[in-house]
Write a protein that holds these residues in place. Structure first.
Motif, PDB file in Angstrom:
ATOM      1  N   ARG A 129       0.837  -1.214   0.000  1.00  0.00           N
ATOM      2  CA  ARG A 129       0.000   0.000   0.000  1.00  0.00           C
ATOM      3  C   ARG A 129       0.866   1.255   0.000  1.00  0.00           C
ATOM      4  NH1 ARG A 129      -3.119  -2.834   3.848  1.00  0.00           N
ATOM      5  NH2 ARG A 129      -2.228  -1.556   5.537  1.00  0.00           N
ATOM      6  N   GLU A 130       1.916   1.237   0.780  1.00  0.00           N
ATOM      7  CA  GLU A 130       2.825   2.379   0.871  1.00  0.00           C
ATOM      8  C   GLU A 130       3.449   2.701  -0.479  1.00  0.00           C
ATOM      9  OE1 GLU A 130       5.762   2.730   4.280  1.00  0.00           O
ATOM     10  OE2 GLU A 130       7.107   2.204   2.624  1.00  0.00           O
ATOM     11  N   LEU A 131       3.924   1.663  -1.175  1.00  0.00           N
ATOM     12  CA  LEU A 131       4.578   1.877  -2.473  1.00  0.00           C
ATOM     13  C   LEU A 131       3.597   2.305  -3.544  1.00  0.00           C
ATOM     14  CD1 LEU A 131       7.594   1.598  -3.241  1.00  0.00           C
ATOM     15  CD2 LEU A 131       7.034   0.546  -1.066  1.00  0.00           C
ATOM     16  N   LEU A 132       2.410   1.704  -3.563  1.00  0.00           N
ATOM     17  CA  LEU A 132       1.427   2.095  -4.577  1.00  0.00           C
ATOM     18  C   LEU A 132       0.967   3.526  -4.370  1.00  0.00           C
ATOM     19  CD1 LEU A 132      -0.698  -1.162  -5.010  1.00  0.00           C
ATOM     20  CD2 LEU A 132       1.122  -0.266  -6.479  1.00  0.00           C
ATOM     21  N   ASP A 133       0.874   3.958  -3.107  1.00  0.00           N
ATOM     22  CA  ASP A 133       0.576   5.367  -2.838  1.00  0.00           C
ATOM     23  C   ASP A 133       1.700   6.259  -3.350  1.00  0.00           C
ATOM     24  OD1 ASP A 133      -1.890   5.019  -1.655  1.00  0.00           O
ATOM     25  OD2 ASP A 133      -1.105   4.901   0.393  1.00  0.00           O
ATOM     26  N   MET A 134       2.935   5.843  -3.116  1.00  0.00           N
ATOM     27  CA  MET A 134       4.082   6.644  -3.522  1.00  0.00           C
ATOM     28  C   MET A 134       4.119   6.881  -5.022  1.00  0.00           C
ATOM     29  SD  MET A 134       8.186   5.896  -3.055  1.00  0.00           S
ATOM     30  CE  MET A 134       8.184   6.158  -1.277  1.00  0.00           C
ATOM     31  N   VAL A 135       3.776   5.864  -5.812  1.00  0.00           N
ATOM     32  CA  VAL A 135       3.854   5.997  -7.271  1.00  0.00           C
ATOM     33  C   VAL A 135       2.501   6.333  -7.904  1.00  0.00           C
ATOM     34  CG1 VAL A 135       5.829   4.441  -7.413  1.00  0.00           C
ATOM     35  CG2 VAL A 135       3.505   3.512  -7.681  1.00  0.00           C
ATOM     36  N   GLY A 136       1.494   6.653  -7.072  1.00  0.00           N
ATOM     37  CA  GLY A 136       0.206   7.068  -7.599  1.00  0.00           C
ATOM     38  C   GLY A 136      -0.605   5.963  -8.237  1.00  0.00           C
ATOM     39  N   MET A 137      -0.451   4.742  -7.749  1.00  0.00           N
ATOM     40  CA  MET A 137      -1.161   3.594  -8.339  1.00  0.00           C
ATOM     41  C   MET A 137      -2.039   2.879  -7.320  1.00  0.00           C
ATOM     42  SD  MET A 137      -0.482   3.380 -11.578  1.00  0.00           S
ATOM     43  CE  MET A 137      -0.881   1.685 -11.989  1.00  0.00           C
ATOM     44  N   ALA A 138      -2.440   3.558  -6.257  1.00  0.00           N
ATOM     45  CA  ALA A 138      -3.214   2.921  -5.192  1.00  0.00           C
ATOM     46  C   ALA A 138      -4.553   2.382  -5.699  1.00  0.00           C
ATOM     47  CB  ALA A 138      -3.437   3.906  -4.044  1.00  0.00           C
ATOM     48  N   GLU A 147      -3.862  -4.446 -18.441  1.00  0.00           N
ATOM     49  CA  GLU A 147      -4.910  -3.436 -18.284  1.00  0.00           C
ATOM     50  C   GLU A 147      -4.345  -2.060 -17.971  1.00  0.00           C
ATOM     51  OE1 GLU A 147      -8.623  -5.675 -16.365  1.00  0.00           O
ATOM     52  OE2 GLU A 147      -6.783  -5.957 -15.172  1.00  0.00           O
ATOM     53  N   LEU A 148      -3.042  -1.914 -18.017  1.00  0.00           N
ATOM     54  CA  LEU A 148      -2.380  -0.661 -17.673  1.00  0.00           C
ATOM     55  C   LEU A 148      -1.736  -0.031 -18.896  1.00  0.00           C
ATOM     56  CD1 LEU A 148      -0.496  -1.820 -14.441  1.00  0.00           C
ATOM     57  CD2 LEU A 148      -2.779  -0.774 -14.583  1.00  0.00           C
ATOM     58  N   SER A 149      -1.585   1.281 -18.870  1.00  0.00           N
ATOM     59  CA  SER A 149      -0.821   1.982 -19.899  1.00  0.00           C
ATOM     60  C   SER A 149       0.672   1.768 -19.666  1.00  0.00           C
ATOM     61  CB  SER A 149      -1.137   3.478 -19.860  1.00  0.00           C
ATOM     62  OG  SER A 149      -0.606   4.066 -18.670  1.00  0.00           O
ATOM     63  N   GLN A 152       1.789   3.602 -16.568  1.00  0.00           N
ATOM     64  CA  GLN A 152       1.334   2.927 -15.351  1.00  0.00           C
ATOM     65  C   GLN A 152       2.165   1.677 -15.070  1.00  0.00           C
ATOM     66  OE1 GLN A 152      -2.753   2.498 -16.563  1.00  0.00           O
ATOM     67  NE2 GLN A 152      -3.433   4.263 -15.356  1.00  0.00           N
ATOM     68  N   GLN A 153       2.485   0.925 -16.117  1.00  0.00           N
ATOM     69  CA  GLN A 153       3.338  -0.251 -15.933  1.00  0.00           C
ATOM     70  C   GLN A 153       4.702   0.151 -15.395  1.00  0.00           C
ATOM     71  OE1 GLN A 153       3.436  -3.264 -19.078  1.00  0.00           O
ATOM     72  NE2 GLN A 153       1.586  -2.345 -19.958  1.00  0.00           N
ATOM     73  N   GLN A 154       5.217   1.265 -15.881  1.00  0.00           N
ATOM     74  CA  GLN A 154       6.519   1.718 -15.395  1.00  0.00           C
ATOM     75  C   GLN A 154       6.470   2.057 -13.908  1.00  0.00           C
ATOM     76  OE1 GLN A 154       7.765   5.615 -15.519  1.00  0.00           O
ATOM     77  NE2 GLN A 154       9.703   5.236 -16.545  1.00  0.00           N
ATOM     78  N   ARG A 155       5.385   2.689 -13.479  1.00  0.00           N
ATOM     79  CA  ARG A 155       5.247   3.022 -12.065  1.00  0.00           C
ATOM     80  C   ARG A 155       5.196   1.762 -11.203  1.00  0.00           C
ATOM     81  NH1 ARG A 155       1.064   8.130 -11.615  1.00  0.00           N
ATOM     82  NH2 ARG A 155       1.842   9.320 -13.404  1.00  0.00           N
ATOM     83  N   VAL A 156       4.497   0.755 -11.698  1.00  0.00           N
ATOM     84  CA  VAL A 156       4.421  -0.501 -10.952  1.00  0.00           C
ATOM     85  C   VAL A 156       5.805  -1.162 -10.886  1.00  0.00           C
ATOM     86  CG1 VAL A 156       3.396  -2.809 -10.882  1.00  0.00           C
ATOM     87  CG2 VAL A 156       1.996  -0.844 -11.545  1.00  0.00           C
ATOM     88  N   ALA A 157       6.546  -1.110 -11.984  1.00  0.00           N
ATOM     89  CA  ALA A 157       7.890  -1.700 -12.004  1.00  0.00           C
ATOM     90  C   ALA A 157       8.801  -0.998 -11.001  1.00  0.00           C
ATOM     91  CB  ALA A 157       8.475  -1.615 -13.411  1.00  0.00           C
ATOM     92  N   ILE A 158       8.674   0.316 -10.899  1.00  0.00           N
ATOM     93  CA  ILE A 158       9.486   1.060  -9.929  1.00  0.00           C
ATOM     94  C   ILE A 158       9.071   0.692  -8.504  1.00  0.00           C
ATOM     95  CG2 ILE A 158       9.989   3.363  -9.034  1.00  0.00           C
ATOM     96  CD1 ILE A 158       9.778   4.362 -11.954  1.00  0.00           C
ATOM     97  N   ALA A 159       7.759   0.602  -8.266  1.00  0.00           N
ATOM     98  CA  ALA A 159       7.280   0.219  -6.942  1.00  0.00           C
ATOM     99  C   ALA A 159       7.794  -1.164  -6.563  1.00  0.00           C
ATOM    100  CB  ALA A 159       5.751   0.253  -6.904  1.00  0.00           C
ATOM    101  N   ARG A 160       7.770  -2.098  -7.505  1.00  0.00           N
ATOM    102  CA  ARG A 160       8.265  -3.452  -7.225  1.00  0.00           C
ATOM    103  C   ARG A 160       9.756  -3.426  -6.888  1.00  0.00           C
ATOM    104  NH1 ARG A 160       7.943  -7.893 -11.912  1.00  0.00           N
ATOM    105  NH2 ARG A 160       9.559  -6.516 -12.743  1.00  0.00           N
TER     106      ARG A 160
END
Length: 373
Positions: A129-138, A147-149, A152-160
């Protein structure tokens, strides 16, 4: 050539989070990286900048553990990890195509590294939750990557990559697959993330000088599998120490010239270009009479009436670039093209007209007249 020889090592105030010491990598018999040395301090962002095939991605892969050096050592936080597998290095990695697991949700992708380390379920949930909030993907936790642009995929990759709280974050051209508008948005996001991660060392691979200048405190310029120059980003742009860096970082005009008065470095010296003279900044030792190149950035120049002081030339081309014009001028001596970027204003001279290229008092720098190895 080592970082110390290139003048970058003395700027590191903290112990290196990343230390690449004399690393050489071969793909078969082909050298992909040759005697590469670079330190990155905790909290520092360093960009590896260079054209395709320059060795920048190979250097990052060596730090990540994806390729094995033929020689040299890699240390992370002082620990020798040269022969450790990628999962034992504790680094976060984001590659060009993001490499998200297509069968997992966004939340599951971010949680993957934590679960592999057998972290408690409650801790994993909070961290995701903390990471998804940080990258705006909550709001996208339950979606699949398809299902992501791209952004958005890049933000998830950074969060991971950040989920395991790495001390080192490796970014391998993470914006290259995005269109221009989305790249600009994500560049701003990376700047924000960099500022929110003051203790993480970031090594950022790119061939885009704009990205390197926007994100990095220092830039390491690479060519033909070797490190060419490394220095503070602004200093490297303003006072490039080599021909290749001057042309690759900022697309400078490089005009042959002769030094009129010598210098031991960090001084304004007189130079002659054809029949014209001007002052240029020098950061190395130059002797009177020495043949050099003068670096002139297009945006620092302007065109004046033929009676003004400067470099006599003929305007040969005008290219509109939206917010500015790129003028191509054929200098009388030496007979070569010089590019000048001017604001989008009325009253520009027409091709064929005589002009003078005006150089500001502090707008030129001296570069050695030689090729890099």
């Amino acid at each position: 050539m080592t970082q110390a020889e290139l003048g970058g090592a003395t700027r590191l105030a903290a112990p290196p989070a990343i230390q690449i010491a004399g690393v050489t990598v071969h793909y078969g018999r082909t050298p992909a990286l040759v005697d590469f040395s670079l330190d990155v301090a905790a909290g520092e962002t360093v960009a590896l900048l260079g054209p395709s095939g320059s060795g920048k991605s190979t250097a990052l892969k060596a730090v990540a553990g994806f390729v094995q050096p033929s020689s040299g050592r890699i240390l992370l936080g002082g620990r020798d990890v040269t022969h450790e597998p990628p999962h034992g290095r504790g680094v976060g990695v984001v590659v060009q195509q993001y490499a998200l697991f297509p069968h997992l949700t966004v939340a599951e992708n971010v949680a993957f590294g934590l679960r592999a380390r057998r972290r408690p379920r409650a801790e994993v949930s909070v961290r995701v939750r903390e990471l998804l909030d940080m990258v705006g993907m909550a709001g996208f936790a339950g979606r699949r990557p398809r299902e992501l642009s791209g952004g958005q995929q890049q933000r998830v990759a950074i969060a991971r990559a950040l989920a395991i709280r790495p001390n080192v974050l490796l970014l391998d051209e993470p914006l290259s697959a995005l269109d221009a508008a989305l790249r600009a948005d994500m560049l701003a996001e990376l700047q924000r993330l960099r500022d929110e991660l003051p203790d993480v060392a970031i090594l950022y691979v790119t061939h885009d000088q704009g990205e390197a200048l926007a994100l990095a405190g220092r830039i390491a310029v690479m060519r033909d599998a070797r490190l060419v120059d490394v220095d503070d980003a602004q200093r490297l742009y303003r006072l490039p120490p080599s021909r290749f860096t001057a042309s690759f970082l900022g697309g400078a005009n490089l005009l042959p010239a002769t030094v009129l008065d010598g210098s031991d470095g960090d001084a304004l010296i007189g130079v002659r270009i054809g029949t014209s003279t001007l002052r240029a900044e020098a950061t190395a030792r130059f002797s009177a009479g020495q043949r050099v190149l003068v670096c002139l950035r297009p945006h620092t120049l302007s065109v004046r009436e033929p009676t003004a002081a400067g470099l006599p030339a003929t305007l040969t081309g005008v290219q509109w670039r939206g917010s500015s014009y790129r003028l191509t001028c054929l200098v009388d001596e030496p007979a070569m093209d010089v590019h000048v970027d001017v604001p989008n204003v009325d009253g520009l001279p027409a091709p064929g007209q005589r002009v003078v290229i005006a150089v500001p008092e502090v707008g030129a720098s001296v570069v050695p007249d030689r090729d890099e190895p």
